[in-house]
Every structure is written in structure tokens, then in C-alpha cells.
Write a protein that holds these residues in place. Structure first.
Motif, PDB file in Angstrom:
ATOM      1  N   UNK A 321       0.824  -1.202   0.000  1.00 22.07           N
ATOM      2  CA  UNK A 321       0.000   0.000   0.000  1.00 22.07           C
ATOM      3  C   UNK A 321       0.864   1.261   0.000  1.00 22.07           C
ATOM      4  N   UNK A 322       2.151   1.107  -0.269  1.00 19.89           N
ATOM      5  CA  UNK A 322       3.069   2.248  -0.261  1.00 19.89           C
ATOM      6  C   UNK A 322       3.493   2.610  -1.677  1.00 19.89           C
ATOM      7  N   UNK A 323       3.676   3.894  -1.918  1.00 16.32           N
ATOM      8  CA  UNK A 323       4.160   4.389  -3.217  1.00 16.32           C
ATOM      9  C   UNK A 323       5.559   4.994  -3.076  1.00 16.32           C
ATOM     10  N   UNK A 324       6.258   4.580  -2.018  1.00 12.20           N
ATOM     11  CA  UNK A 324       7.555   5.168  -1.714  1.00 12.20           C
ATOM     12  C   UNK A 324       8.627   4.088  -1.534  1.00 12.20           C
ATOM     13  N   UNK A 325       9.891   4.534  -1.564  1.00 11.38           N
ATOM     14  CA  UNK A 325      11.034   3.672  -1.296  1.00 11.38           C
ATOM     15  C   UNK A 325      11.744   4.160  -0.044  1.00 11.38           C
ATOM     16  N   UNK A 326      12.451   3.249   0.615  1.00 12.86           N
ATOM     17  CA  UNK A 326      13.293   3.650   1.740  1.00 12.86           C
ATOM     18  C   UNK A 326      14.650   4.097   1.209  1.00 12.86           C
ATOM     19  N   UNK A 327      15.422   4.733   2.064  1.00  9.75           N
ATOM     20  CA  UNK A 327      16.771   5.159   1.665  1.00  9.75           C
ATOM     21  C   UNK A 327      17.640   3.959   1.334  1.00  9.75           C
ATOM     22  N   UNK A 328      17.455   2.856   2.065  1.00  5.04           N
ATOM     23  CA  UNK A 328      18.253   1.659   1.785  1.00  5.04           C
ATOM     24  C   UNK A 328      17.959   1.126   0.384  1.00  5.04           C
TER      25      UNK A 328
END
Length: 779
Positions: A321-328
Motif C-alpha cells: 500500500x506504499x508508493x515510496x522507497x526507503x533510503x536503503x
């Protein structure tokens, strides 16, 4: 040598994990093993909540009002008949002496956690748990996940939220479906998410059917300045916000008045603008895009994305349900970009350069705080072979890949201009846009609009109205939902909710989750509540009738507010801000009171149909976080079940001006305020009128019904049959549920709370001794 047991959700995932761990030993039926690891799988759900008749023998057989409400004191689980053999295999290894650790390798999120925890609980396993959390199924992705496993305790609250969601859904579905089916004399199925989604579709059909089209006109002009010409549209003075004209003669008068008339530019405005790159796909936005572009259903898109994740290993985990990435993950993006380069060489180099030179904060799609269970869907670092994919698999892969590249390209740069022209004091507006840099649009060229330049004009420039026309238009009804628009409505259902706190919860979850929304649509289709007309989803007469029946009695069940409230509290359980017992007490109380209120309402209209009960037949349970006293914090065991101590009264929740107590079975007990200390001489006097006349069980003396009265449970054959159970006994109250147990089983299996002659509280069972109620202190 001690072994580690790894339980995956599916055989395909288990085999991939086995490959990475180099488990090439014995390939048994239902597992893969060597001297260090045993890898097995769940095949989805192996264990579910048991059927009502398995929870309580009184709930077996033909449905009846006397069975309701069905509220188990503790939910029993049952192994699914079709998967018994696989369950026994998993259980055997969980119980094996040489297995010292169990790895939960099911899908991330509530559902995967629920699948494993139920198996673990049903198998009676007590061994340490580790949690494997894989973003993609490539060898590199699995190795990373295996090297960074968490303790099972870290996901304990997620498991409790999963149990709470499933059990609450069972209570809503089982009780309300039976209640409304019996009331309506036709099958009515109710679901926490299914019903409000159906309501959206029914409401849309009614809007369309009741829509009355209205005619209107606009005035469109072709204006000339020297050799240049451009289009403009009339707007109504003085606000200039509306271009519609209600009367044809008014539009014709403007045309006649302005044709071949010279005017002047009143004002010009130019500005530079930019359009930021889009965020990455989550499952819902991917399903919407695939439906709009290719007509793929939500179910088909999920199946394709799942295959590209599990089998082809070309996409990361799709049920997100996320449209984002983590820094890793951002730090690994170059390897993912290299994988797609050979298929999209014209757009990837610039994106790769920007990733090399940039920082995570420079890209809107990189935000650790916006990633919960899994990050957005992106291509893996595995290079695709287009010829090995079906047409639709390639379509989905290409969409995800192009969106991945687009997210790291520069914004679109454009210049827009607005010109106002006065012709015989009538205002006309012209707008234009010129793209200076297509930016990320090169990755998704189908979104590119054409340039629409306007001539270089300045205030006072003379223009001539070469031609004018007044085309007629007609207002249109809202369109029927498609998979794409319904998914959008489900995702943004918070817009339908007035409460800010609930709307924020639904902003994250909406109606259902990305993983379940496709199945909800398919369920509505399978039950003939909705039908498909090409792309359109249209409510059937049956679906409309179901919503009418439910809305008459429980309008909250058809509203997204209920789901918003649940999702907020389930999220609080995951974060440790709320508990499983508190949540379940609220749900039990709500279902209990709603079912009692509707069941006992006997009014019918002139056609013989049940009419709606009075407004608010059931008082809502207040939330302690909104200012009401917080319930006593209960202890609960490792499986998430509340522990009721013999020395500790059950938790309470605020209920109107008094307090609603719960007995050891989790049922609400109507009582007076707890501020009065009960004694033999002075005890609470509960309000009992609302249940008077209800059937509580069968008389053991004559076989007739035993009815609820203000001061006792009395056989309906009274006075010919003297059997009765007093409601006040041993310094306390014998509740309706305790009376039902006495009549059906001869004893209560949960202790009641009573008060001795000296005013001391004690707990004891009750049993029937002939026609007399006696105390029983041992189990």
C-alpha cells in the motif's frame, strides 16, 4: 544437530528459499530438508476460525433468531479439510525434538502473519520465532532477507491486529448475515468492507437513474489579431467563473452582438510552471492504471503482478500500500535501473545519472516514513526477457518499469498564458500552454498534451471576432464505476467521512487493503450483487435490495466510517497504542447490542416488511482516547487471548451515564454504576425492561420456553410449571448468558462474580441442582 524450520506461504516461495540456502537434501512430500534446515509451506490458509456449530453446538442446524447473537467466549480454530495433510506435516516439524527455531516466511502484513500464527497456535508450538521479510524473490533479495531476520516478538502486535481483524470480521459477517437473512426471508450477506463498497455502487446507480439532464449553451469565438487567430470562450460577468448559459436565446444574443465586432485585450498573464514526477505504483494505483489503459480487471492485474514477483522474479512484492522507497532501497536503485536499461535505453540513462548525482531527499518517492510493510512496486535487478513473457505480463512489467524511471527524471517544464479579451463589454478567455522540457513525460508519453501556443499580445492589442457559435450541451449523469474508478473510490473512501481522525486512518487504508480490494469486487460479482457491462460495474436489483434492508436497521454498517474506525484501532494495536482485548470487547459489545436491538424490534409496515428501528437503538461505545475513562488494561497470553484473573474484575468501558461490565465470557452485563459497593443488603438494581419476554432457553421440567422477566427467568407454562431461576442470587446477578448455560448444559463454564454476606467479593460457577441454582467452586 538442531535444525531450523522455515514455513513459507506457498510451495513456490519455499523452493526459492531452499535454493538460496542450498537445501538440496531429502525432497519429501510437503517439505524440503537437509541436516540443517527443513523448508515447508502453508498453501495459503491451513487453519481458519471454526464454523459456528463447532464454536457452540447450539448454533448448529437451521438458522434461527434464538441462536443470535453468536459471540464465542474464545474463538476456536479448525484445520481446513482440504489442507489437513499439509498441516500435519508442518505440525510434525514444529513438534520435532531436533527443531529449535521456527522461521515465519509468509507474506508481509496482517494476512501473512495471521496464516503463520494460526498454524503455530493450532500446532501447540512454543519454540522461538524468527521473521523473514523479503522485498523480492531474487537470490540477492532472499539472501538479504535471511541475513536480517527479526525476532517473532517484533511482529507480535501485527499478529494481534491480524487476529482482531479476522475475529471481528467473523462476528460482523456471521451475526449480521444471519440476522438480516432471517429478518428479510432471503439471503443477505454482510461484510465490514463488502457492504460499504456495495453501497457506493448502489448509490451510483441511483444517482444515474434519478438524474434529470439539463440543456445549456456556451459561446465559442475565433478571434483574429493580424494574421494570427486563436480560440476563446465567453464567461459570465462579473465573476467570470461560469461559461454555461441556461437559455438558448441568451446565447444567440451574445453571438449576434459580438460577431464581426472589434475588441481589445484586457489583460495577459504568463507564468512558468512545472509538473513533478509521479510517485511509484502501489497495488491499487497499478490496478487502476492497468484497467484504464488495457481493460484488465483488478483481479487479473494482481494475478499477473504476483506471477512476475514469485515466478519470473521481475517485480518486487506487489501487495503493497506504499508508493515510496526507503533510503536503503534507493541506494540499490542503480542495479535495478541497469536491469531495465536494455529494454528502455532511451529513457534510463538520464534517470541513472540523476540517481548517481542526487541524494534521497531530492526525490519525492524516497521517504522512509511512508513505507510500512513493503515499499512501492519496482522492477528487480533481474534483466527481463521479453519473449518469455505473455502480452499482459509485458504490459504490467513495462508500466512498472516506465513509472520507476519516470520517478527519477526531472519535472516537466512549461509556460502557460491566459488572455482576457473584451468584445462589446463581453469577456472572452483564451488559455494556452507550451512545453519547454518534457521531463519525465518521455517515460510515459501517452500522458503528453499537445502544445497550444497563443500569439504574443499585450494589454490594449486590438482583436476581431471573426466567427462565433453557440453549441448546445446537456449535463451528464455520473459514470458507472469501473474497476479503476471503484478502486480509486475504495482507496480514497476517507473523503466520504466527516471525522478528521477517521479520515486520516482511511487515507492510509481506505476500504479494504490493496491485497483484498480485487477480491471484494469479485465477491460482489459472484454473489450477483453487482454485474459487469463491459467495463462498467452496475448494482443489480438484488444488490440494491440488500443495501436497503441493511441501511434501514444498521446504516453504520454501510458507511466507510465503520471501516475507518476499525482500521485506526487496528493500526493502534500494531503500534502498541491499543490492545487486542480492548478492541474485541468493543466489537463484541457493538454486535451484542445491535443484534439484540434489531432482533427484538417487531414493527412491520403495511406490506408486512420490517420497518426501521428507532434512531440509535444501540448506544455506541465511547473511545477512551476521546475523553472517556480508559478501560482497565488487561493482561493477555502469548496467543493474544485475554487472561481473566479470579481476583480481578473484567475490564469496563464507558456506556452512557453508567458502566457496561463484561462477564468472563466477554458478554456485556447491564448494571448500575460501579460506584455503589454491592452487599447482601444493598446491591445494584439493573435496568432489565429491554430484554423482558425474550426466550433464554428450554425448561428442564416441561420442555417449554423459559422467558426473561424483570426479576427471574420463568417458564412460559407458569403457573402450571413452577420452574424459575432468580435474577438476583448470592449477592450478584445471574445474567442471561449464565441462565442460558444453566438451561442448556446444567452449569456455567465461566465463573460469575458474587458477594458474600460479609460483603466480600468471590468468584464461582453456578449449577442446576434439580430446580435449584447452587454455587460450584471447582471446575
Amino acid at each position: 544437530m538442531p535444525k531450523t524450520l522455515i514455513v513459507a506461504e506457498k510451495p513456490s516461495v519455499a523452493k526459492e528459499i531452499a535454493k538460496v540456502l542450498d537445501v538440496r537434501g531429502t525432497r519429501g512430500d510437503g517439505f524440503i530438508a537437509n541436516g540443517q534446515y527443513v523448508v515447508t509451506w502453508a498453501v495459503g490458509h491451513l487453519v481458519n476460525i471454526a464454523e459456528p456449530e463447532e464454536q457452540n453446538e447450539d448454533w448448529a442446524g437451521r438458522w434461527s433468531m434464538n441462536q443470535l447473537p453468536m459471540i464465542p467466549s474464545r474463538f476456536k480454530l479448525a484445520v481446513l479439510p482440504k489442507t489437513t495433510r499439509q498441516f500435519e506435516i508442518v505440525k510434525r516439524f514444529m513438534s520435532a525434538d531436533d527443531v529449535d527455531t521456527v522461521v515465519n516466511a509468509t507474506d508481509a502484513g496482517r494476512e501473512g502473519e495471521l496464516i503463520f500464527r494460526r498454524i503455530f497456535l493450532m500446532a501447540g508450538c512454543t519454540k522461538p520465532i524468527k521473521r523473514l521479510w523479503a522485498n523480492d524473490m531474487t537470490e540477492q533479495g532472499l539472501k538479504k532477507a535471511l541475513a536480517s531476520m527479526e525476532s517473532g516478538e517484533a511482529k507480535r502486535n501485527l499478529g494481534l491486529a491480524a487476529f482482531a481483524r479476522a475475529e471481528a470480521d467473523w462476528l460482523i459477517g456471521m451475526n449480521y448475515s444471519r440476522l438480516f437473512t432471517l429478518k428479510d426471508h432471503s439471503l443477505v450477506t454482510v461484510g465490514r468492507v463488502q457492504t460499504p463498497v456495495l453501497k457506493l455502487i448502489v448509490d451510483r446507480r441511483q444517482e444515474i437513474e434519478h438524474f434529470v439532464p439539463r440543456n445549456y449553451w456556451t459561446v465559442e469565438a475565433t478571434l483574429a489579431h493580424g494574421e494570427d487567430s486563436f480560440s476563446a470562450q465567453w464567461y459570465c460577468p462579473p465573476e467570470r467563473s461560469e461559461s454555461r448559459i441556461d437559455k438558448e436565446e441568451d446565447a444567440a444574443a451574445i453571438v449576434e452582438r459580438c460577431t464581426d465586432t472589434q475588441g481589445a485585450v484586457e489583460s495577459t498573464k504568463s507564468r512558468k510552471g512545472q509538473q513533478k514526477p509521479p510517485l511509484l505504483f502501489d497495488l491499487t494505483t497499478l490496478q487502476r492504471e492497468a484497467n484504464s489503459r488495457y481493460g484488465l480487471s483488478a483481479k487479473d492485474t494482481l494475478a499477473i503482478a504476483q506471477a512476475l514477483y514469485e515466478q519470473k522474479k521481475l517485480l518486487t512484492y506487489p501487495r503493497t500500500d506504499s508508493r515510496y522507497l526507503t533510503k536503503d532501497v534507493f541506494n540499490e536503485c542503480l542495479s535495478h535501473m541497469r536491469a531495465v536499461y536494455h529494454e528502455f535505453p532511451e529513457i534510463t540513462p538520464l534517470a541513472a545519472e540523476r540517481i548517481k548525482d542526487g541524494k534521497p531527499k531530492n526525490f519525492a518517492c524516497v521517504n522512509d516514513k511512508k513505507v510500512s510493510d513493503h515499499h512501492a512496486i519496482i522492477p528487480t535487478a533481474k534483466r527481463p526477457v521479453k519473449s518469455a513473457l505473455s502480452e499482459n505480463e509485458w504490459r504490467i512489467y513495462e508500466m512498472v518499469s516506465r513509472r520507476f524511471v519516470a520517478a527519477f527524471l526531472p519535472p516537466v517544464q512549461y509556460a502557460s498564458s491566459t488572455i482576457w479579451v473584451l468584445i462589446d463589454e463581453q469577456p472572452f478567455k483564451a488559455t494556452g500552454k507550451v512545453f519547454k522540457d518534457k521531463g519525465w513525460l518521455v517515460a510515459e508519453p501517452w500522458r503528453t498534451a499537445k502544445d497550444n501556443p497563443l500569439p504574443a499580445l499585450r494589454k490594449g492589442s486590438k482583436v476581431t471576432a471573426e466567427s462565433l457559435k453557440a453549441p448546445s450541451h446537456q449535463t451528464k449523469p455520473p459514470a458507472h464505476f469501473t474497476d479503476a474508478s471503484l478502486l480509486a473510490a475504495m482507496e480514497t473512501a476517507g473523503k466520504l467521512v466527516e471525522d478528521d481522525e477517521l479520515r486520516e486512518a482511511m487515507k492510509e487504508r481506505g476500504l479494504g487493503t490493496p491485497a483484498t480490494r480485487a477480491q471484494i469486487i469479485e465477491t460482489l460479482l459472484a454473489r450477483s450483487y453487482v454485474e459487469k457491462d463491459k467495463k462498467k460495474l452496475v448494482a443489480t436489483d438484488t444488490g440494491r435490495h440488500v443495501i436497503d434492508v441493511i441501511s434501514q436497521h444498521l446504516p453504520d454498517v454501510t458507511s466507510p466510517e465503520l471501516t475507518g474506525d476499525w482500521e485506526k484501532k487496528l493500526g493502534d494495536i500494531e503500534r502498541g497504542d491499543f490492545t487486542y482485548p480492548e478492541f474485541m470487547h468493543e466489537i463484541r459489545d457493538s454486535v451484542y447490542r445491535n443484534v439484540r436491538g434489531i432482533k427484538n424490534y417487531q414493527a412491520y409496515d403495511k406490506d408486512g416488511f420490517p420497518t426501521a428501528p428507532p434512531a440509535n437503538p444501540v448506544a455506541p461505545v465511547s473511545d477512551y482516547r476521546a475523553g472517556a475513562p480508559r478501560p482497565a488494561r488487561q493482561q493477555y497470553d502469548r496467543d493474544g487471548f485475554p487472561i481473566v484473573s479470579s481476583a480481578q474484575p473484567a475490564a469496563t468501558v464507558q456506556q452512557g451515564a453508567g458502566v457496561a461490565f463484561y462477564d468472563d465470557n466477554g458478554f456485556p452485563i447491564e448494571s448500575a454504576s460501579s460506584t455503589t459497593k454491592p452487599t447482601r443488603k444493598e446491591k445494584p438494581l439493573p435496568t432489565r425492561v429491554e430484554h423482558e419476554g425474550e426466550v433464554v432457553g428450554v425448561c428442564p421440567s416441561c420442555g417449554k420456553n423459559v422467558l426473561v422477566h424483570a426479576d427471574a427467568y420463568i417458564c412460559e407454562a407458569d403457573p402450571s410449571c413452577p420452574f424459575r431461576i432468580p435474577r438476583d442470587a448470592f449477592g450478584g446477578e445471574i445474567t442471561m448468558n449464565q441462565a442460558a448455560d444453566l438451561l442448556s448444559k446444567g452449569r456455567t463454564f465461566k465463573r460469575g462474580r458474587f458477594v458474600s454476606k460479609k460483603g466480600k467479593r468471590f468468584n464461582a460457577h453456578l449449577e442446576l441442582d434439580g430446580s435449584r441454582v447452587a454455587l460450584r467452586f471447582k471446575d
